[in-house]
Scaffold this motif. Structure first.
Motif, PDB file in Angstrom:
ATOM      1  N   UNK A  35       0.845  -1.204   0.000  1.00  0.00           N
ATOM      2  CA  UNK A  35       0.000   0.000   0.000  1.00  0.00           C
ATOM      3  C   UNK A  35       0.874   1.245   0.000  1.00  0.00           C
ATOM      4  N   UNK A  36       1.939   1.234   0.807  1.00  0.00           N
ATOM      5  CA  UNK A  36       2.850   2.393   0.807  1.00  0.00           C
ATOM      6  C   UNK A  36       3.443   2.595  -0.582  1.00  0.00           C
ATOM      7  N   UNK A  37       3.912   1.491  -1.166  1.00  0.00           N
ATOM      8  CA  UNK A  37       4.544   1.602  -2.484  1.00  0.00           C
ATOM      9  C   UNK A  37       3.586   2.227  -3.485  1.00  0.00           C
ATOM     10  N   UNK A  38       2.344   1.732  -3.485  1.00  0.00           N
ATOM     11  CA  UNK A  38       1.403   2.245  -4.470  1.00  0.00           C
ATOM     12  C   UNK A  38       0.994   3.676  -4.161  1.00  0.00           C
ATOM     13  N   UNK A  39       0.873   4.016  -2.844  1.00  0.00           N
ATOM     14  CA  UNK A  39       0.486   5.411  -2.571  1.00  0.00           C
ATOM     15  C   UNK A  39       1.609   6.365  -2.967  1.00  0.00           C
ATOM     16  N   UNK A  40       2.855   5.928  -2.761  1.00  0.00           N
ATOM     17  CA  UNK A  40       3.942   6.817  -3.194  1.00  0.00           C
ATOM     18  C   UNK A  40       3.909   6.974  -4.707  1.00  0.00           C
ATOM     19  N   UNK A  41       3.626   5.866  -5.395  1.00  0.00           N
ATOM     20  CA  UNK A  41       3.538   5.960  -6.852  1.00  0.00           C
ATOM     21  C   UNK A  41       2.453   6.951  -7.258  1.00  0.00           C
ATOM     22  N   UNK A  42       1.301   6.884  -6.595  1.00  0.00           N
ATOM     23  CA  UNK A  42       0.232   7.830  -6.913  1.00  0.00           C
ATOM     24  C   UNK A  42       0.673   9.248  -6.584  1.00  0.00           C
ATOM     25  N   UNK A  43       1.326   9.395  -5.420  1.00  0.00           N
ATOM     26  CA  UNK A  43       1.819  10.717  -5.034  1.00  0.00           C
ATOM     27  C   UNK A  43       2.762  11.286  -6.084  1.00  0.00           C
ATOM     28  N   UNK A  44       3.681  10.433  -6.545  1.00  0.00           N
ATOM     29  CA  UNK A  44       4.637  10.889  -7.553  1.00  0.00           C
ATOM     30  C   UNK A  44       3.907  11.261  -8.830  1.00  0.00           C
ATOM     31  N   UNK A  45       2.896  10.492  -9.164  1.00  0.00           N
ATOM     32  CA  UNK A  45       2.132  10.819 -10.367  1.00  0.00           C
ATOM     33  C   UNK A  45       1.539  12.224 -10.257  1.00  0.00           C
ATOM     34  N   UNK A  46       0.908  12.507  -9.106  1.00  0.00           N
ATOM     35  CA  UNK A  46       0.293  13.825  -8.962  1.00  0.00           C
ATOM     36  C   UNK A  46       1.346  14.927  -8.981  1.00  0.00           C
ATOM     37  N   UNK A  47       2.471  14.641  -8.345  1.00  0.00           N
ATOM     38  CA  UNK A  47       3.533  15.642  -8.312  1.00  0.00           C
ATOM     39  C   UNK A  47       4.047  15.930  -9.719  1.00  0.00           C
ATOM     40  N   UNK A  48       4.200  14.867 -10.503  1.00  0.00           N
ATOM     41  CA  UNK A  48       4.839  15.048 -11.807  1.00  0.00           C
ATOM     42  C   UNK A  48       3.863  15.556 -12.876  1.00  0.00           C
ATOM     43  N   UNK A  49       2.593  15.175 -12.749  1.00  0.00           N
ATOM     44  CA  UNK A  49       1.669  15.512 -13.833  1.00  0.00           C
ATOM     45  C   UNK A  49       0.573  16.489 -13.431  1.00  0.00           C
TER      46      UNK A  49
END
Ligand SMILES: Nc1ncnc2c1ncn2[C@@H]1O[C@H](COP(=O)(O)OP(=O)(O)OP(=O)(O)O)[C@@H](O)[C@H]1O
Ligand SMILES: [Mg+2]
Lengths: 402, 308, 252
Positions: free
Chosen positions: B165-179
């Motif tokens: 869950x942490x891994x996927x939430x960070x991935x989502x976080x990075x997505x929002x940050x980048x896009x």
């Protein structure tokens, strides 16, 4: 740019640097060191083969391989397989459940020599394989990557992955490869015991001889138009391509050349050290080989030899007295060389020592021939192979361009 | 290699190994995200990335020790404190490293590789001197122990699930940050055309430093998560570094989705094959397939086409 | 090398239906044009019209999505870059690209069409033939004096000439020049026009240029590109008076 008479070449600046290295390796070190230490130096020199290859491949052509240990290891394993078979006669291995095969195979319940071991009964095949196997693999990798224009960081990472793959494979397939211990207990080469002091000293000289052979091949390549194209390719690949050169072919060539050098080095390593194991070919070992080249000066083939000698000598020195400090020193070396001295010791030599030499020569032309090697060989100073009539591109690396 | 298994047996083997592979997947995603951000933005490969991750792990280890001794009542929540600390410490060190060496090595990606390798040697040895060569582990808070029973055959360990869950939430976080953020827009502008981005007033050096720090910070969080499923030693980071590079390159350097897909594919392939072959052969085969595919398709699974 | 062989009326270069798309964006869109032997053709058009991309396609730097490029009877879209060079197409880039660390002489020597294979480059010798060819070209490009200077020390205009020289020494049939006078002084510009006139005596030349006066000076025919397509084609007067061209290009 060979001078007309080969003898005259020895009096040129470049010739003198070669002579100085020869004096150091053939006269001074053998006189100064006991057979054990000399054997150690021989071991360091086997890495110089790899470093020379990296000068050609990385320094000149800009292709960084982080997997040179693979080629070094393949050459070494080919030699080790031959020696191991020679040591595993049915008489010598009579106590095994299957006599006549290498001991580690017997421990791993193999009852038959695997097919790919068979040809290594032949010494001539082995000699061929020492160069042929690394070159073949380099060709396959190079062909696949360079014709698809893969280079730079991608190439580095993929070669590193290949080093990882080979190491895991060798360790995993104990029965066929000797596993993590490698191929040990090597005794004779065509009946000649390689473990005596005398044999080790002879092997040292053979190694020096081979090293000079490689140096001359590398020098030939770098001084011909081929060498100039390699450097030009590094800086302006497209211009070279649109001048009508098949860039991929040149890259494959230089990568194979580096692999061949590494293979020879690996075979010499096996002979001099007496065994071969996966620890010499993995990721860490492979990337260390790059620092030999970088410290010596990524554009200088002679520098590579001094780099390999110095780093390995320092490593032995540290691990005898302060093993825990060595990684710090090694790390600092990587960072320091890259940040502060991208041309390595050869670059420093060129900026600080060569102007001095120029002064001395102008004052004292006659003494040039004797004075030079003596002064040079007194300590293992790094050299650059630059002569005044040299092509400027052979020796200068300006970071901004690559 | 499937001889001797019935199809229903095969199904449950695949299911079991699939769940086992998810832990590996989490580690890959966590490590690859930071690496991919830095590589995508600057074309720089940070060979010390694994060591940054281990720094996060040791931070977590120290935090858990601190909570155990001084705040035992709050032990259940130490992980979240540790995660924030790990991010901050790694990001700060990352910014420092960028200032010290990376910024001097732009246009020399190969040299950056070597310099950061040197850094990784130093960091590893520092860990060995400070924490000893032995691996250390943290005590899990109570709520993270145990497992959820899904069917009578299949159970999911809570810590593994949590890390995923942490891994996927960070991935989502990075997505929002980048896009979806102004920062991300600037990053993409710099990636696509650095001189032009500078011309319109984007501080590209600042963006570089922020990106490098962010990548390292994410590595720190990865390290914190890593302690929940494994123990930490000075060279634990190096064990994953080649795989992670391949994950990033295989996914296509600038593609977030590609990174996650390739992390999933590689981890699943490896853990499934592990059941049928020895562990080392499974790894060799996985790596060989990945390298083979990369040789045929060097741009990775999902790549942007950009003018060179 | 063999352009002279093609019968008069035959085209040296025939581009037909050429299309390239970058992720859906068609930089060159169903483009066709034909070059006669010894013709000087100038391509003009607004920025981003796809002019450079056309040269990229012809010399193999970019692969076409569809369409054909026939040069002297050979299909270029199937060849690799160096093969295209060997079949007689030379290309000058928009920004000067010479080997900065080499001298002018060495720059020309590297481009000399011999020893282009790996083994050939290993065995290459600087013989009288090479020296003659280099000196001859150096004179054409006004760089005889500078033969032994490193290319890095040349002026912007001289680098452009050197790059043209590097093409000339390959004895190509078709020369493609991307904005050869951009960034040149007025005198350099004049000299370049003169150089081009010499070159065109025995080469076919495809030039991209913005400078209309220069275009008028040299062009046999002009092709105007816009959004990847041919907008107009013909003599300079014809093109200048074409209302479509005035609208998208000359008008502003
Ligand atoms: N490899 C590529 N990938 C993506 N887009 C490209 C690529 N090559 C060219 N383009 C796009 O194609 C269009 C045409 O570019 P091109 O360089 O051919 O124009 P041009 O006519 O030469 O312009 P200029 O007069 O400015 O030189 C541009 O919008 C450019 O961004
Ligand atoms: Mg253009």
């Amino acid at each position: 740019m060979k001078s007309s008479s080969p003898l005259k070449w020895f009096a040129t600046r470049e010739g003198l640097y070669f002579v100085a290295l020869a004096v150091l390796l053939v006269v001074l070190l053998p006189l100064a060191l006991d057979p054990f230490r000399l054997n150690m130096v021989g071991k360091y020199l086997t890495y110089a083969f790899v470093a020379i290859g990296l000068v050609m491949c990385w320094g000149k052509a800009g292709i960084l391989s982080l997997g040179q240990g693979v080629f070094f290891g393949l050459g070494g394993y080919c030699m080790a397989m031959f020696l191991k078979l020679e040591a595993s006669t049915p008489e010598a291995t009579a106590i095994q459940s299957t006599p006549g095969i290498p001991d580690f195979m017997d421990w791993n319940q193999l009852t038959e020599l695997p097919w790919f071991w068979e040809p290594f009964h032949s010494f001539s095949f082995t000699l061929l394989a020492v160069i042929g196997v690394p070159v073949l693999l380099a060709f396959v990798i190079g062909f696949a990557m360079f014709t698809r224009r893969v280079g730079g960081v991608y190439f580095a990472i993929i070669t590193q992955a290949i080093a990882a793959i080979l190491t895991i494979l060798i360790i995993g397939q104990q029965g066929y490869t000797g596993g993590v211990n490698g191929i040990t207990d090597l005794q004779t080469l065509n009946g000649w015991d390689i473990r005596t002091d005398e044999a080790r000293t002879i092997l040292y000289f053979v190694c020096v001889g081979m090293l000079f052979l490689c140096l001359f091949v590398a020098r030939l390549v770098q001084n011909r138009k081929l060498g100039r194209i390699l450097v030009a390719m590094n800086a302006q690949e497209n211009r070279v391509r649109f001048s009508g050169y098949d860039v991929a072919a040149f890259k494959i060539f230089v990568f194979c050349l580096a692999a061949a050098f590494a293979g020879v080095g690996g075979a010499m390593f096996t002979l001099i050290v007496g065994f071969m194991s996966p620890s010499f070919i993995g990721i860490v070992a492979s990337i260390e080989m790059v620092i030999f080249c970088a410290l010596g000066g990524r554009l200088s083939i002679l520098g590579a030899v001094y780099g390999a000698l110095l780093v390995n000598a320092a490593k032995s020195g540290f691990s005898e007295s302060f093993p825990e400090l060595w990684p710090f020193a090694m790390g600092a070396l990587f960072i320091g060389v890259v940040l502060a001295f991208p041309n390595g010791l050869a670059g420093l030599y060129q900026t600080y020592v060569m102007p001095l030499e120029d002064k001395i020569f102008k004052r004292n032309k006659g003494a040039q021939l004797e004075a030079k090697p003596a002064e040079k060989a007194a300590e293992p100073k790094p050299t650059a192979e630059k002569t005044p009539d040299y092509d400027p591109m052979i020796d200068s690396y300006s970071p901004e361009k690559s | 290699m499937f001889d001797g298994y019935t199809s229903s047996e095969l199904m449950s083997i695949f299911a079991m190994q699939g769940f086992a592979g998810l832990s590996l997947f989490s580690v890959f995603v966590l490590m690859a995200l930071g690496l991919a951000i830095i590589f995508g933005q600057m074309g720089v490969i940070n060979m010390a990335h694994g060591e940054f991750m281990i720094l996060g792990a040791y931070t977590t280890y120290l935090t858990s020790g601190f909570f155990q001794s001084y705040l035992p009542s709050l032990f259940g929540g130490y992980f979240f404190v540790a995660m924030v600390l790990a991010f901050l410490i790694c990001a700060a060190l990352g910014a420092f490293v960028e200032w010290l060496m990376i910024r001097r090595l732009y246009h020399r990606p190969l040299d950056t590789l070597l310099a950061t390798w040197g850094l990784s040697l130093i960091m590893q040895q520092a860990y060995r001197s400070i924490f000893g060569a032995r691996e250390v582990g943290v005590d899990l808070p109570e709520w993270m122990m145990g497992a959820i029973q899904v069917t009578d055959l299949v159970e999911l360990p809570i810590n593994g699930l949590f890390v995923m869950i942490i891994a996927l939430s960070i991935a989502v976080g990075v997505y929002f940050l980048m896009y979806r953020s102004g920062y991300g827009k600037k990053v993409r502008a710099v990636v696509q055309n650095r001189p032009m981005a500078e011309a319109v007033g984007i501080n590209s050096a600042g963006i570089d430093r922020a990106t490098f720090a962010l990548g390292c910070g994410i590595a720190g969080v990865a390290g914190a998560a890593f302690t929940m499923i494994g123990s930490t030693g000075p060279s634990s980071g190096q064990a994953y570094i080649v795989d992670t590079f391949l994950v990033v390159v295989f996914g296509g350097a600038q593609s977030l989705i590609g990174t996650i897909v390739s992390a999933f594919g590689i981890s699943q392939a490896q853990s499934t094959m592990e059941f049928f072959l020895s562990g080392s052969m499974a790894k060799v085969l996985t790596l060989l397939v990945v390298v083979g595919i990369l040789m045929l398709r060097p741009e990775g699974l999902m790549a942007l086409k950009v003018r060179r | 090398m063999s352009a002279a062989k093609s019968k008069s009326g035959d085209f040296l270069l025939a581009v037909e239906g050429l299309t390239v798309s970058f992720d859906g964006f068609k930089a060159v869109d169903d483009l066709s044009f034909y070059l006669d032997p010894k013709e000087i053709r100038v391509i003009i058009g607004p920025n981003g019209a796809g002019k450079t991309t056309v040269l990229d396609l012809i010399c193999g730097k970019t692969k076409a999505t569809s369409g054909s490029i026939k040069f002297d009877g050979k299909e270029l879209t199937k060849l690799k870059e160096h093969q295209i060079v060997h079949s007689g197409v030379g290309r000058k880039f928009q920004t000067p690209s010479v080997f900065e660390d080499l001298t002018v002489f060495e720059n020309l020597e590297v481009s000399y069409p011999k020893g282009h294979s790996v083994m050939g480059a290993l065995g290459f010798k600087r013989d009288a033939e090479v020296i003659n060819a280099v000196e001859e070209v150096a004179e054409t490009i006004f760089l005889t004096e500078a033969l032994n200077e490193p290319a890095a020390s040349l002026s912007h205009g001289q680098k452009q000439w050197l790059e043209i020289g590097m093409l000339l020494i390959q004895k190509p049939d078709l020369l493609m020049l991307d904005e050869p006078v951009a960034g040149m002084s007025v005198t350099e510009r004049k000299k370049t026009a003169e150089l081009l006139r010499v070159i065109t005596r025995d080469h076919t030349v495809l030039v991209i240029e913005h400078d209309m006066q220069f275009v008028g000076d040299i062009a046999d025919r002009v092709t105007v590109m816009h959004q990847g397509k041919v907008l107009s084609e013909g003599s300079i007067e014809h093109v200048k008076s074409d209302p479509k061209v005035i609208e998208v290009y000359l008008g502003h």
